[in-house]
Design a protein around this motif. Sequence first.
Motif, mmCIF file in Angstrom:
data_model
loop_
_atom_site.group_PDB
_atom_site.id
_atom_site.type_symbol
_atom_site.label_atom_id
_atom_site.label_comp_id
_atom_site.label_asym_id
_atom_site.label_seq_id
_atom_site.Cartn_x
_atom_site.Cartn_y
_atom_site.Cartn_z
ATOM 1 N N GLN A 1 0.835 -1.207 0.000
ATOM 2 C CA GLN A 1 0.000 0.000 0.000
ATOM 3 C C GLN A 1 0.865 1.250 0.000
ATOM 4 O O GLN A 1 0.582 2.215 -0.705
ATOM 5 C CB GLN A 1 -0.904 -0.002 1.240
ATOM 6 N N GLU A 2 1.933 1.217 0.772
ATOM 7 C CA GLU A 2 2.797 2.403 0.882
ATOM 8 C C GLU A 2 3.453 2.737 -0.455
ATOM 9 O O GLU A 2 3.425 3.865 -0.929
ATOM 10 C CB GLU A 2 3.875 2.152 1.938
ATOM 11 N N ILE A 3 4.028 1.726 -1.090
ATOM 12 C CA ILE A 3 4.825 1.977 -2.292
ATOM 13 C C ILE A 3 3.943 2.285 -3.506
ATOM 14 O O ILE A 3 4.340 3.034 -4.394
ATOM 15 C CB ILE A 3 5.794 0.795 -2.534
ATOM 16 N N ALA A 4 2.711 1.753 -3.499
ATOM 17 C CA ALA A 4 1.813 1.985 -4.630
ATOM 18 C C ALA A 4 1.483 3.464 -4.788
ATOM 19 O O ALA A 4 1.189 3.936 -5.877
ATOM 20 C CB ALA A 4 0.527 1.187 -4.447
ATOM 21 N N ASP A 5 1.549 4.203 -3.676
ATOM 22 C CA ASP A 5 1.190 5.632 -3.720
ATOM 23 C C ASP A 5 2.351 6.528 -4.132
ATOM 24 O O ASP A 5 2.194 7.734 -4.219
ATOM 25 C CB ASP A 5 0.726 6.084 -2.319
ATOM 26 N N ILE A 6 3.523 5.946 -4.336
ATOM 27 C CA ILE A 6 4.702 6.777 -4.601
ATOM 28 C C ILE A 6 4.951 6.967 -6.092
ATOM 29 O O ILE A 6 4.825 6.045 -6.882
ATOM 30 C CB ILE A 6 5.945 6.139 -3.931
ATOM 31 N N ASP A 7 5.287 8.210 -6.457
ATOM 32 C CA ASP A 7 5.678 8.481 -7.835
ATOM 33 C C ASP A 7 6.758 9.556 -7.730
ATOM 34 O O ASP A 7 6.462 10.707 -7.434
ATOM 35 C CB ASP A 7 4.455 9.002 -8.619
ATOM 36 N N ALA A 8 8.003 9.176 -7.884
ATOM 37 C CA ALA A 8 9.087 10.116 -7.610
ATOM 38 C C ALA A 8 10.133 10.066 -8.703
ATOM 39 O O ALA A 8 11.162 9.401 -8.578
ATOM 40 C CB ALA A 8 9.706 9.775 -6.258
ATOM 41 N N GLU A 9 9.847 10.766 -9.799
ATOM 42 C CA GLU A 9 10.768 10.731 -10.947
ATOM 43 C C GLU A 9 12.158 11.252 -10.600
ATOM 44 O O GLU A 9 13.161 10.787 -11.122
ATOM 45 C CB GLU A 9 10.189 11.572 -12.089
ATOM 46 N N GLU A 10 12.220 12.222 -9.635
ATOM 47 C CA GLU A 10 13.518 12.835 -9.331
ATOM 48 C C GLU A 10 14.500 11.806 -8.743
ATOM 49 O O GLU A 10 15.704 11.958 -8.863
ATOM 50 C CB GLU A 10 13.374 14.055 -8.416
#
Length: 363
Positions: free
Chosen positions: A166-175
Amino acid sequence: MRIIVTGGGTGGHVYPALAFISYLKKITPGAEVLYIGTEKGLESKIVPKAGLSFETIDVQGLKRSMSPQNIKTIFKFIKSTNQAKKIIKDFSPDIVLGTGGYVSAPVIYGASRLNIPTVIHEQNSIPGMTNKFLSRFATKIAVGFQEAANYFPEEKTHFTGNPRSQEIADIDAEEAISEFGMSLDKKTVLIFGGSRGALKINQAMVEALPKFVGKNYQVIYASGEIYYNEFKEVFEKYNIEPNIAIRSYIENMSEVMSNADILVSRAGATTLAEVTSLGIPSILIPSPYVTADHQTKNAEALKKSGAALIITDAELTGDKIIKQIERILDDGKMYRNMSDASIREGVLDSSVRLLKVINRCLE
Ligand SMILES: CC(=O)N[C@H]1[C@@H](OP(=O)(O)OP(=O)(O)OC[C@H]2O[C@@H](n3ccc(=O)[nH]c3=O)[C@H](O)[C@@H]2O)O[C@H](CO)[C@@H](O)[C@@H]1O
Protein backbone atom coordinates in the motif's frame (compact mmCIF):
# COMPACT_ATOMS: atom_id res chain seq x y z
CA MET A 1 -4.45 4.10 20.10
CA ARG A 2 -1.28 3.08 21.96
CA ILE A 3 0.62 0.43 20.02
CA ILE A 4 3.91 -1.40 20.44
CA VAL A 5 5.40 -2.69 17.20
CA THR A 6 8.22 -5.20 17.05
CA GLY A 7 10.00 -6.99 14.22
CA GLY A 8 13.54 -7.06 13.01
CA GLY A 9 16.79 -8.51 11.94
CA THR A 10 16.40 -7.82 8.24
CA GLY A 11 14.61 -5.21 6.12
CA GLY A 12 11.95 -7.73 5.12
CA HIS A 13 10.57 -7.64 8.68
CA VAL A 14 11.19 -3.96 9.46
CA TYR A 15 9.88 -2.13 6.36
CA PRO A 16 6.34 -3.63 6.58
CA ALA A 17 6.19 -2.50 10.22
CA LEU A 18 7.30 1.03 9.30
CA ALA A 19 4.84 1.17 6.40
CA PHE A 20 1.97 0.22 8.70
CA ILE A 21 3.03 2.74 11.37
CA SER A 22 3.18 5.50 8.79
CA TYR A 23 -0.36 4.65 7.59
CA LEU A 24 -1.67 4.46 11.17
CA LYS A 25 -0.18 7.85 12.05
CA LYS A 26 -1.70 9.38 8.94
CA ILE A 27 -5.24 8.29 9.71
CA THR A 28 -4.96 8.41 13.54
CA PRO A 29 -2.82 11.47 14.30
CA GLY A 30 -3.00 10.86 18.08
CA ALA A 31 -1.61 7.30 17.82
CA GLU A 32 1.29 6.63 20.25
CA VAL A 33 3.85 4.18 18.88
CA LEU A 34 6.80 2.44 20.52
CA TYR A 35 9.08 0.14 18.51
CA ILE A 36 10.99 -2.69 20.21
CA GLY A 37 13.97 -4.19 18.34
CA THR A 38 17.52 -5.30 18.97
CA GLU A 39 20.75 -3.34 18.89
CA LYS A 40 22.22 -5.63 16.22
CA GLY A 41 19.32 -5.80 13.74
CA LEU A 42 18.79 -3.44 10.81
CA GLU A 43 15.94 -1.86 12.81
CA SER A 44 18.41 -0.06 15.12
CA LYS A 45 19.57 1.94 12.08
CA ILE A 46 16.29 2.64 10.31
CA VAL A 47 13.64 2.94 13.06
CA PRO A 48 15.18 5.90 14.95
CA LYS A 49 15.81 7.57 11.56
CA ALA A 50 12.06 7.33 10.94
CA GLY A 51 11.58 9.46 14.08
CA LEU A 52 10.02 6.70 16.20
CA SER A 53 10.60 5.91 19.89
CA PHE A 54 12.84 2.86 19.93
CA GLU A 55 13.78 0.48 22.76
CA THR A 56 15.97 -2.60 22.53
CA ILE A 57 16.10 -6.00 24.20
CA ASP A 58 18.72 -8.81 23.96
CA VAL A 59 17.54 -11.79 21.93
CA GLN A 60 19.03 -14.96 20.50
CA GLY A 61 17.43 -17.11 17.81
CA LEU A 62 16.25 -20.67 18.49
CA LYS A 63 18.29 -23.44 16.89
CA ARG A 64 16.40 -26.14 15.03
CA SER A 65 18.02 -29.02 16.96
CA MET A 66 18.47 -29.40 20.70
CA SER A 67 21.98 -28.49 21.76
CA PRO A 68 23.73 -27.08 24.86
CA GLN A 69 23.62 -23.78 22.97
CA ASN A 70 19.83 -24.07 22.89
CA ILE A 71 19.55 -24.42 26.67
CA LYS A 72 21.38 -21.12 26.88
CA THR A 73 18.88 -19.77 24.34
CA ILE A 74 15.95 -20.78 26.55
CA PHE A 75 17.44 -18.88 29.50
CA LYS A 76 18.05 -15.93 27.23
CA PHE A 77 14.45 -16.12 25.99
CA ILE A 78 13.16 -15.96 29.57
CA LYS A 79 15.46 -13.00 30.25
CA SER A 80 14.41 -11.14 27.10
CA THR A 81 10.72 -11.86 27.81
CA ASN A 82 11.16 -10.24 31.23
CA GLN A 83 12.90 -7.26 29.60
CA ALA A 84 10.06 -6.98 27.08
CA LYS A 85 7.37 -7.28 29.77
CA LYS A 86 8.88 -4.40 31.69
CA ILE A 87 8.86 -2.16 28.60
CA ILE A 88 5.28 -3.26 27.78
CA LYS A 89 4.05 -2.53 31.34
CA ASP A 90 5.67 0.92 31.30
CA PHE A 91 4.17 1.84 27.91
CA SER A 92 0.81 0.17 28.59
CA PRO A 93 -0.27 -0.42 24.96
CA ASP A 94 -3.76 -1.29 23.73
CA ILE A 95 -2.21 -3.74 21.25
CA VAL A 96 1.15 -5.24 20.26
CA LEU A 97 1.98 -5.97 16.61
CA GLY A 98 4.85 -8.29 15.59
CA THR A 99 6.20 -8.52 12.05
CA GLY A 100 8.57 -11.44 12.59
CA GLY A 101 12.26 -11.99 13.23
CA TYR A 102 13.70 -13.28 16.53
CA VAL A 103 12.92 -10.11 18.46
CA SER A 104 9.17 -10.46 18.05
CA ALA A 105 9.12 -13.78 20.01
CA PRO A 106 9.73 -12.41 23.54
CA VAL A 107 7.71 -9.25 22.87
CA ILE A 108 4.56 -10.98 21.56
CA TYR A 109 4.84 -13.83 24.06
CA GLY A 110 5.42 -11.34 26.90
CA ALA A 111 2.39 -9.26 25.85
CA SER A 112 0.16 -12.34 25.71
CA ARG A 113 1.24 -13.26 29.28
CA LEU A 114 0.15 -9.77 30.31
CA ASN A 115 -3.23 -10.34 28.60
CA ILE A 116 -2.64 -7.61 26.03
CA PRO A 117 -4.08 -8.35 22.56
CA THR A 118 -1.47 -9.23 19.95
CA VAL A 119 -1.35 -9.50 16.16
CA ILE A 120 1.47 -11.15 14.22
CA HIS A 121 2.12 -10.49 10.55
CA GLU A 122 3.72 -13.24 8.43
CA GLN A 123 5.18 -11.94 5.17
CA ASN A 124 6.21 -15.25 3.56
CA SER A 125 4.28 -18.04 1.90
CA ILE A 126 5.79 -20.47 4.45
CA PRO A 127 5.90 -19.09 8.00
CA GLY A 128 9.17 -18.63 9.85
CA MET A 129 9.93 -20.42 13.14
CA THR A 130 9.18 -17.35 15.26
CA ASN A 131 5.67 -16.84 13.90
CA LYS A 132 4.91 -20.58 14.01
CA PHE A 133 5.82 -20.56 17.71
CA LEU A 134 3.86 -17.36 18.34
CA SER A 135 0.73 -18.48 16.49
CA ARG A 136 -0.49 -20.24 19.65
CA PHE A 137 -0.30 -17.06 21.72
CA ALA A 138 -1.29 -14.34 19.23
CA THR A 139 -4.87 -13.02 19.27
CA LYS A 140 -4.92 -12.68 15.46
CA ILE A 141 -2.61 -13.62 12.60
CA ALA A 142 -2.26 -11.59 9.41
CA VAL A 143 -0.66 -13.15 6.31
CA GLY A 144 0.94 -11.59 3.26
CA PHE A 145 0.49 -14.67 1.04
CA GLN A 146 -2.76 -16.70 0.90
CA GLU A 147 -0.64 -19.89 1.02
CA ALA A 148 0.63 -19.07 4.52
CA ALA A 149 -2.88 -19.31 5.98
CA ASN A 150 -2.65 -23.13 5.68
CA TYR A 151 -0.08 -23.18 8.49
CA PHE A 152 -2.13 -21.26 11.06
CA PRO A 153 -5.44 -21.79 12.95
CA GLU A 154 -8.18 -20.82 10.50
CA GLU A 155 -10.40 -18.96 12.96
CA LYS A 156 -7.84 -16.31 13.78
CA THR A 157 -5.99 -15.94 10.48
CA HIS A 158 -6.69 -13.17 7.95
CA PHE A 159 -5.17 -12.37 4.55
CA THR A 160 -4.01 -8.74 4.53
CA GLY A 161 -1.09 -8.63 2.10
CA ASN A 162 2.06 -6.76 3.16
CA PRO A 163 1.77 -3.10 4.30
CA ARG A 164 4.67 -2.14 2.02
CA SER A 165 2.40 -2.74 -1.00
CA GLN A 166 0.00 0.00 0.00
CA GLU A 167 2.80 2.40 0.88
CA ILE A 168 4.83 1.98 -2.29
CA ALA A 169 1.81 1.98 -4.63
CA ASP A 170 1.19 5.63 -3.72
CA ILE A 171 4.70 6.78 -4.60
CA ASP A 172 5.68 8.48 -7.83
CA ALA A 173 9.09 10.12 -7.61
CA GLU A 174 10.77 10.73 -10.95
CA GLU A 175 13.52 12.83 -9.33
CA ALA A 176 14.85 9.75 -7.51
CA ILE A 177 16.23 8.39 -10.74
CA SER A 178 17.93 11.64 -11.75
CA GLU A 179 19.83 11.53 -8.44
CA PHE A 180 21.49 8.39 -9.77
CA GLY A 181 22.53 10.24 -12.92
CA MET A 182 20.08 8.14 -14.92
CA SER A 183 17.88 9.20 -17.81
CA LEU A 184 14.09 9.36 -17.62
CA ASP A 185 13.84 8.19 -21.24
CA LYS A 186 15.55 4.84 -20.88
CA LYS A 187 14.20 1.60 -19.45
CA THR A 188 15.57 1.01 -15.95
CA VAL A 189 16.57 -2.36 -14.53
CA LEU A 190 16.84 -2.42 -10.72
CA ILE A 191 18.96 -5.20 -9.23
CA PHE A 192 19.59 -6.16 -5.57
CA GLY A 193 19.87 -9.26 -3.39
CA GLY A 194 17.48 -8.52 -0.51
CA SER A 195 18.21 -6.07 2.30
CA ARG A 196 21.66 -7.49 3.01
CA GLY A 197 22.82 -8.34 -0.52
CA ALA A 198 23.83 -11.80 -1.77
CA LEU A 199 27.33 -13.07 -2.59
CA LYS A 200 26.18 -15.11 -5.57
CA ILE A 201 24.37 -12.12 -7.12
CA ASN A 202 27.45 -9.95 -6.58
CA GLN A 203 29.60 -12.55 -8.35
CA ALA A 204 27.17 -12.70 -11.27
CA MET A 205 27.13 -8.89 -11.44
CA VAL A 206 30.93 -8.74 -11.65
CA GLU A 207 30.54 -10.85 -14.77
CA ALA A 208 27.56 -8.87 -16.12
CA LEU A 209 28.75 -5.28 -15.52
CA PRO A 210 31.17 -5.06 -18.51
CA LYS A 211 28.38 -6.38 -20.73
CA PHE A 212 25.87 -3.75 -19.54
CA VAL A 213 28.15 -0.97 -20.86
CA GLY A 214 26.57 0.81 -23.85
CA LYS A 215 23.21 -1.03 -23.65
CA ASN A 216 20.07 0.93 -24.54
CA TYR A 217 18.71 0.37 -21.00
CA GLN A 218 20.16 1.45 -17.65
CA VAL A 219 21.02 -0.54 -14.55
CA ILE A 220 20.82 0.45 -10.87
CA TYR A 221 22.50 -2.07 -8.57
CA ALA A 222 22.63 -2.29 -4.74
CA SER A 223 25.31 -4.77 -3.65
CA GLY A 224 24.47 -4.95 0.07
CA GLU A 225 26.65 -3.18 2.64
CA ILE A 226 28.69 -6.22 3.64
CA TYR A 227 29.72 -6.99 0.04
CA TYR A 228 30.52 -3.55 -1.36
CA ASN A 229 34.16 -3.44 -0.25
CA GLU A 230 34.87 -6.94 -1.50
CA PHE A 231 34.04 -5.89 -5.08
CA LYS A 232 34.81 -2.18 -4.73
CA GLU A 233 37.40 -2.02 -7.51
CA VAL A 234 35.01 -3.44 -10.12
CA PHE A 235 32.06 -1.40 -8.83
CA GLU A 236 34.01 1.86 -8.99
CA LYS A 237 35.19 1.08 -12.51
CA TYR A 238 31.64 0.64 -13.86
CA ASN A 239 29.84 3.17 -11.67
CA ILE A 240 31.11 5.95 -13.94
CA GLU A 241 29.34 4.51 -17.00
CA PRO A 242 26.34 6.70 -17.93
CA ASN A 243 23.91 3.75 -17.89
CA ILE A 244 25.16 2.10 -14.67
CA ALA A 245 24.78 3.19 -11.02
CA ILE A 246 26.10 1.06 -8.18
CA ARG A 247 25.49 1.63 -4.45
CA SER A 248 26.05 -0.46 -1.33
CA TYR A 249 22.49 0.22 -0.10
CA ILE A 250 19.58 2.27 -1.43
CA GLU A 251 17.85 4.12 1.40
CA ASN A 252 15.00 5.58 -0.68
CA MET A 253 14.12 2.23 -2.27
CA SER A 254 10.41 3.02 -2.58
CA GLU A 255 11.16 6.04 -4.76
CA VAL A 256 13.79 4.24 -6.82
CA MET A 257 11.65 1.15 -7.37
CA SER A 258 8.71 3.26 -8.49
CA ASN A 259 10.88 4.22 -11.51
CA ALA A 260 12.02 0.68 -12.37
CA ASP A 261 10.82 -1.24 -15.44
CA ILE A 262 12.23 -4.62 -14.39
CA LEU A 263 13.40 -5.95 -11.03
CA VAL A 264 16.09 -8.61 -10.63
CA SER A 265 16.33 -9.80 -7.01
CA ARG A 266 16.14 -12.47 -4.35
CA ALA A 267 12.56 -13.50 -3.56
CA GLY A 268 12.12 -11.97 -0.11
CA ALA A 269 8.44 -11.47 0.66
CA THR A 270 8.58 -7.73 1.22
CA THR A 271 10.42 -7.09 -2.04
CA LEU A 272 7.75 -9.13 -3.84
CA ALA A 273 4.97 -7.14 -2.17
CA GLU A 274 6.62 -3.96 -3.40
CA VAL A 275 7.21 -5.05 -6.98
CA THR A 276 3.67 -6.37 -7.43
CA SER A 277 2.09 -3.22 -6.04
CA LEU A 278 3.86 -1.34 -8.86
CA GLY A 279 3.07 -3.92 -11.55
CA ILE A 280 6.74 -4.45 -12.41
CA PRO A 281 7.85 -7.74 -14.07
CA SER A 282 10.57 -9.51 -12.10
CA ILE A 283 13.40 -11.99 -12.51
CA LEU A 284 13.76 -13.80 -9.20
CA ILE A 285 16.75 -15.70 -7.83
CA PRO A 286 15.39 -17.33 -4.64
CA SER A 287 17.91 -17.71 -1.83
CA PRO A 288 18.43 -21.41 -1.09
CA TYR A 289 19.67 -20.54 2.42
CA VAL A 290 16.36 -19.69 4.12
CA THR A 291 14.02 -21.71 6.35
CA ALA A 292 11.99 -24.34 4.50
CA ASP A 293 13.16 -22.89 1.17
CA HIS A 294 10.43 -20.26 1.57
CA GLN A 295 11.88 -17.91 -1.09
CA THR A 296 11.39 -20.57 -3.77
CA LYS A 297 7.74 -20.85 -2.71
CA ASN A 298 7.38 -17.04 -2.71
CA ALA A 299 8.89 -16.89 -6.21
CA GLU A 300 6.82 -19.79 -7.52
CA ALA A 301 3.63 -18.02 -6.50
CA LEU A 302 4.63 -15.09 -8.75
CA LYS A 303 5.86 -17.32 -11.55
CA LYS A 304 2.56 -19.20 -11.54
CA SER A 305 0.66 -15.96 -11.98
CA GLY A 306 2.89 -14.95 -14.89
CA ALA A 307 4.51 -11.99 -13.07
CA ALA A 308 8.03 -13.42 -12.72
CA LEU A 309 10.73 -15.58 -14.28
CA ILE A 310 12.94 -17.62 -11.97
CA ILE A 311 16.71 -18.22 -12.22
CA THR A 312 17.82 -20.75 -9.61
CA ASP A 313 20.81 -19.85 -7.45
CA ALA A 314 22.68 -22.87 -8.81
CA GLU A 315 22.29 -21.83 -12.46
CA LEU A 316 22.90 -18.11 -11.88
CA THR A 317 25.44 -16.36 -14.13
CA GLY A 318 25.85 -12.82 -15.41
CA ASP A 319 24.87 -13.97 -18.91
CA LYS A 320 21.64 -15.56 -17.62
CA ILE A 321 20.64 -12.29 -15.95
CA ILE A 322 21.27 -10.33 -19.16
CA LYS A 323 19.48 -12.90 -21.33
CA GLN A 324 16.32 -12.81 -19.21
CA ILE A 325 16.32 -9.00 -18.93
CA GLU A 326 16.54 -8.64 -22.70
CA ARG A 327 14.01 -11.38 -23.31
CA ILE A 328 11.42 -9.33 -21.41
CA LEU A 329 12.49 -5.87 -22.65
CA ASP A 330 12.62 -6.92 -26.31
CA ASP A 331 9.17 -8.50 -26.33
CA GLY A 332 6.49 -5.85 -25.76
CA LYS A 333 3.70 -8.42 -25.43
CA MET A 334 5.60 -10.48 -22.87
CA TYR A 335 6.39 -7.27 -20.96
CA ARG A 336 2.72 -6.21 -20.83
CA ASN A 337 1.50 -9.67 -19.84
CA MET A 338 4.03 -9.88 -17.00
CA SER A 339 3.24 -6.38 -15.85
CA ASP A 340 -0.53 -7.07 -15.83
CA ALA A 341 0.05 -10.31 -13.90
CA SER A 342 2.27 -8.46 -11.43
CA ILE A 343 -0.28 -5.76 -10.60
CA ARG A 344 -3.00 -8.42 -10.20
CA GLU A 345 -0.91 -9.89 -7.34
CA GLY A 346 -0.52 -6.53 -5.59
CA VAL A 347 -2.63 -5.86 -2.50
CA LEU A 348 -3.04 -2.12 -2.57
CA ASP A 349 -5.10 -1.78 0.62
CA SER A 350 -2.88 -3.97 2.83
CA SER A 351 -2.53 -1.48 5.70
CA VAL A 352 -6.29 -0.84 5.68
CA ARG A 353 -6.80 -4.60 6.00
CA LEU A 354 -4.22 -4.95 8.77
CA LEU A 355 -5.77 -2.12 10.75
CA LYS A 356 -9.17 -3.86 10.47
CA VAL A 357 -7.63 -7.02 11.97
CA ILE A 358 -6.13 -4.95 14.81
CA ASN A 359 -9.42 -3.16 15.48
CA ARG A 360 -11.21 -6.50 15.72
CA CYS A 361 -8.89 -7.42 18.60
CA LEU A 362 -9.87 -4.23 20.40
CA GLU A 363 -13.66 -4.69 20.09
C1 LIG B 1 18.07 -14.12 3.97
C2 LIG B 1 16.75 -13.95 4.64
O1 LIG B 1 16.50 -14.42 5.73
N1 LIG B 1 15.82 -13.30 3.93
C3 LIG B 1 14.50 -13.06 4.43
C4 LIG B 1 14.35 -11.61 4.84
O2 LIG B 1 14.88 -10.95 3.71
P1 LIG B 1 15.14 -9.48 3.34
O3 LIG B 1 15.29 -8.58 4.49
O4 LIG B 1 16.19 -9.46 2.30
O5 LIG B 1 13.68 -9.23 2.79
P2 LIG B 1 12.87 -8.72 1.63
O6 LIG B 1 13.43 -9.00 0.31
O7 LIG B 1 11.51 -9.23 1.89
O8 LIG B 1 12.89 -7.14 1.91
C5 LIG B 1 14.01 -6.37 1.69
C6 LIG B 1 13.62 -4.94 1.97
O9 LIG B 1 14.78 -4.15 1.94
C7 LIG B 1 14.59 -3.09 1.01
N2 LIG B 1 15.91 -2.70 0.47
C8 LIG B 1 16.72 -3.62 -0.13
C9 LIG B 1 17.95 -3.24 -0.65
C10 LIG B 1 18.34 -1.88 -0.54
O10 LIG B 1 19.42 -1.45 -0.98
N3 LIG B 1 17.50 -1.00 0.06
C11 LIG B 1 16.30 -1.38 0.58
O11 LIG B 1 15.56 -0.54 1.12
C12 LIG B 1 13.61 -3.65 -0.02
O12 LIG B 1 12.99 -2.63 -0.74
C13 LIG B 1 12.67 -4.41 0.91
O13 LIG B 1 11.76 -3.53 1.54
O14 LIG B 1 13.01 -11.29 5.21
C14 LIG B 1 12.00 -11.60 4.22
C15 LIG B 1 10.64 -11.20 4.78
O15 LIG B 1 10.29 -11.95 5.88
C16 LIG B 1 12.08 -13.07 3.80
O16 LIG B 1 11.15 -13.32 2.77
C17 LIG B 1 13.49 -13.37 3.33
O17 LIG B 1 13.60 -14.71 2.92
